[in-house]
Design an enzyme around this catalytic site. Structure first.
Site, mmCIF file in Angstrom:
data_model
loop_
_atom_site.group_PDB
_atom_site.id
_atom_site.type_symbol
_atom_site.label_atom_id
_atom_site.label_comp_id
_atom_site.label_asym_id
_atom_site.label_seq_id
_atom_site.Cartn_x
_atom_site.Cartn_y
_atom_site.Cartn_z
ATOM 1 N N ARG A 175 10.656 -8.538 3.984
ATOM 2 C CA ARG A 175 10.538 -7.084 4.034
ATOM 3 C C ARG A 175 11.531 -6.471 5.027
ATOM 4 O O ARG A 175 11.789 -7.013 6.085
ATOM 5 C CB ARG A 175 9.116 -6.707 4.459
ATOM 6 C CG ARG A 175 8.907 -5.223 4.536
ATOM 7 C CD ARG A 175 7.453 -4.910 4.490
ATOM 8 N NE ARG A 175 6.912 -4.692 5.815
ATOM 9 C CZ ARG A 175 5.830 -3.945 6.039
ATOM 10 N NH1 ARG A 175 5.173 -3.403 5.031
ATOM 11 N NH2 ARG A 175 5.395 -3.781 7.251
ATOM 12 N N ARG A 192 -9.184 4.280 10.259
ATOM 13 C CA ARG A 192 -9.140 2.881 10.683
ATOM 14 C C ARG A 192 -10.433 2.455 11.375
ATOM 15 O O ARG A 192 -10.625 1.273 11.657
ATOM 16 C CB ARG A 192 -7.968 2.642 11.650
ATOM 17 C CG ARG A 192 -6.615 2.710 10.975
ATOM 18 C CD ARG A 192 -5.513 2.327 11.949
ATOM 19 N NE ARG A 192 -4.208 2.776 11.498
ATOM 20 C CZ ARG A 192 -3.423 2.067 10.689
ATOM 21 N NH1 ARG A 192 -3.795 0.893 10.265
ATOM 22 N NH2 ARG A 192 -2.251 2.549 10.323
ATOM 23 N N ARG A 203 -1.968 -10.025 12.746
ATOM 24 C CA ARG A 203 -2.210 -8.678 12.216
ATOM 25 C C ARG A 203 -3.245 -8.725 11.096
ATOM 26 O O ARG A 203 -4.052 -7.808 10.952
ATOM 27 C CB ARG A 203 -0.904 -8.069 11.695
ATOM 28 C CG ARG A 203 0.059 -7.703 12.808
ATOM 29 C CD ARG A 203 1.396 -7.289 12.247
ATOM 30 N NE ARG A 203 1.327 -6.037 11.500
ATOM 31 C CZ ARG A 203 2.200 -5.675 10.566
ATOM 32 N NH1 ARG A 203 3.196 -6.479 10.242
ATOM 33 N NH2 ARG A 203 2.087 -4.522 9.958
ATOM 34 N N LYS A 244 0.804 -1.223 0.000
ATOM 35 C CA LYS A 244 0.000 0.000 0.000
ATOM 36 C C LYS A 244 0.839 1.278 0.000
ATOM 37 O O LYS A 244 0.612 2.164 -0.825
ATOM 38 C CB LYS A 244 -0.904 -0.055 1.237
ATOM 39 C CG LYS A 244 -1.742 1.145 1.500
ATOM 40 C CD LYS A 244 -2.756 0.844 2.589
ATOM 41 C CE LYS A 244 -2.127 0.341 3.885
ATOM 42 N NZ LYS A 244 -1.660 1.412 4.761
ATOM 43 N N ARG A 259 11.253 -5.988 11.011
ATOM 44 C CA ARG A 259 10.447 -5.687 12.187
ATOM 45 C C ARG A 259 9.918 -6.966 12.816
ATOM 46 O O ARG A 259 9.573 -7.913 12.123
ATOM 47 C CB ARG A 259 9.269 -4.799 11.785
ATOM 48 C CG ARG A 259 9.686 -3.387 11.502
ATOM 49 C CD ARG A 259 8.605 -2.612 10.798
ATOM 50 N NE ARG A 259 7.261 -2.988 11.263
ATOM 51 C CZ ARG A 259 6.156 -2.334 10.910
ATOM 52 N NH1 ARG A 259 6.234 -1.304 10.103
ATOM 53 N NH2 ARG A 259 4.985 -2.715 11.336
#
Ligand code: ZN
Length: 215
Positions: A122, A88, A166, A13, A155
């Site tokens: 990532r 959100r 998540r 995104k 992360r």
């Protein structure tokens, strides 16, 4: 054109939003970046945000909305903007409507397995939060950020077990929002089923959708 970008963590995104911003000549606004900038620049607001996080609280909606309102009333947003990371929740969506009308919602749809594979490779910049991928979106120098030369790392929440949680949370949170904007006929779905689709391909697809929707 005023665009919202929805997509699960790992959908790309942020990358698409930033490329779209260049192609369309309208700013990419990430509420996460707005908050980080306030903290980094040690503004009054930044200090308040720091207090919330040090006490383990989320940054309250009214703080984020105020930052957002200040940002989208700046001159470079006159032709529109791409908003990423907001809203959100339904109350946030209602608050956004008070600040600005929205033209379209781009909803990235990516299967869980594809996301898990992508996030496993990532990397994130420790200093500016820029996102890279060891396989699909490499930095020019291994381990260093192209933008600020910061250190890249994986992360904790990009690990597969954490990603699963998540994704469940994301779908639960986003469902009412997608329903909300679907009722306004503003949602455009962009399916992305493969692990390694070059960002430019997706960006061209999104631009096609925007052109169809605005004509
Ligand atoms: Zn960086």
């Amino acid at each position: 054109m005023k665009i919202l970008m929805f997509g699960p963590p790992g959908s790309g995104k942020g990358t698409y939003a930033s490329r779209l911003s260049t192609r369309l000549g309208i700013p990419h606004i990430s509420t996460g970046d707005l908050v980080r900038d306030e903290i980094k620049n040690q503004t009054e607001m930044g200090k308040r945000i720091g207090e919330y996080s040090s006490r383990g609280f989320l940054v309250p909606d009214n703080v984020i909305c105020q930052l957002l309102q200040e940002r989208i009333t700046q001159a470079d947003c006159a032709k529109g903007f791409i908003l990423d990371g907001f809203p959100r929740t339904i109350p946030q969506a209602q608050e956004l409507e008070r600040i600005s009308a929205i033209d379209l919602v781009i909803n990235l749809q990516v299967p869980d397995q594809v996301i898990i594979e992508r996030l496993a490779s990532r990397l994130t910049c420790r200093d500016c939060g820029a996102i890279y991928n060891e396989r699909f979106l490499k930095s020019k120098i291994t381990g260093r950020c192209d933008k600020c030369d910061g250190q890249l790392y994986q992360r904790e929440d990009d690990r597969p077990t954490v990603i699963q949680q998540r994704l469940v949370l994301y779908r639960k949170q986003t469902k009412p929002l997608i329903e909300h904007y679907t009722r306004k006929n503003q949602v455009r779905n962009v399916a992305n089923d493969e692990v390694a689709v070059p960002p430019e391909v997706v960006v061209v697809q999104i631009i096609g959708i925007l052109q169809t929707s605005s004509s």
